[in-house]
Design an enzyme around this catalytic site. Sequence first.
Site, PDB file in Angstrom:
ATOM      1  N   ASP A  41      36.306  40.711  22.397  1.00 38.46           N
ATOM      2  CA  ASP A  41      35.110  40.017  22.876  1.00 38.46           C
ATOM      3  C   ASP A  41      34.638  38.963  21.867  1.00 38.46           C
ATOM      4  OD1 ASP A  41      35.199  41.643  25.076  1.00 38.46           O
ATOM      5  OD2 ASP A  41      33.357  42.743  24.626  1.00 38.46           O
ATOM      6  N   ASP A  42      33.732  38.117  22.309  1.00 36.61           N
ATOM      7  CA  ASP A  42      33.023  37.143  21.465  1.00 36.61           C
ATOM      8  C   ASP A  42      33.901  36.005  20.970  1.00 36.61           C
ATOM      9  OD1 ASP A  42      30.938  38.895  21.832  1.00 36.61           O
ATOM     10  OD2 ASP A  42      30.998  39.727  19.814  1.00 36.61           O
ATOM     11  N   HIS A  60      28.537  39.911  28.026  1.00 36.54           N
ATOM     12  CA  HIS A  60      28.126  40.059  26.631  1.00 36.54           C
ATOM     13  C   HIS A  60      27.019  41.109  26.565  1.00 36.54           C
ATOM     14  CE1 HIS A  60      27.554  38.966  22.496  1.00 36.54           C
ATOM     15  NE2 HIS A  60      26.378  38.392  22.678  1.00 36.54           N
TER      16      HIS A  60
END
Length: 323
Positions: A13-14, A134
Amino acid sequence: MARPRVLLVVTADDFGYCPRRDEGIVEAFLAGTVTSVSLLVNGMAAESAAELARRHRIPTGLHANLSEGRPVGPARHGGSSLLSPGGFFLGKTGFREAVAAGDVALPQVREELEAQLSRFRELLGGAPTHVDGHQHVHVLPGVCQVFAEALQAHGVRFTRLPLEHGVGGCAWLEAPARAFACTVERDARAAVGPFSRHGLRWTDAFVGLSTCGRHMSAHRVLGALALALENIPASHALTAELMAHPGYPSVPPTGGCGEGPDAFSCSWERLHELHVLKAPTLRAQLAQDGVQLCALDDLQEWGGERSGRDSPVRQHFLGHSPP
């Protein structure tokens, strides 16, 4: 009894949060453990991350962001229920509180999701392989319905259902982290209906809430997967996703989504996850246990992903029968 065959997607992620995080994510992909990434299109490094994804042919999805930084849609002009007076999203806790209080206008959520999907296409030149949320905002009550509608309208089939079997019993998690994980699990259960009705697909099992940051190790990842396999007949093949947040820690002021990097991204725990994912130990133990690393596209070709409530394996995780 032989263990089921497991196809495991490892998603970082991110992506796009900052160049240092992205550098580590790419290293983990090239090492062969990370098989998918989720891009923050409002991240300060989104454009360079998109270029990395193209260069290395990394399967890339959208990490829909409604809680950190600045929006990319009409809300950026102000006057939105999604924003604080300073023009930023309300934060991980603030957004949840606003949704619970009924203070978030869901049409504005749809506008922002549409804008982020459009921005993704501008950056990558095509549709995302998947869309997740998110800080798991995509499974929040009300938001999950709008999220499912937007994905269906854009032809996106895959999402994440952050429902980790047994996470409430993970004694090594600090009390706040365990409470948050249980809240996410509750919201994920409730999101199954809207996701199913709009034809979204997800893996049979999800792991990552119990193995985040300092808690990630080959032993814990294998343990979480083993727990997911409990009581599942060997005749059933299982698909699973491991959520990860690796990278070289952000160094302020570089990074973030408009407000600078947060403590999570600056933490040494991002580097710890990177080391675990790059080490040959994890890949070797996964292979020894019959776990095959793959991307979401591989699941589609293999036919192992499920839609809605059509899987007896999924019923094991949800803990109830379909209506």
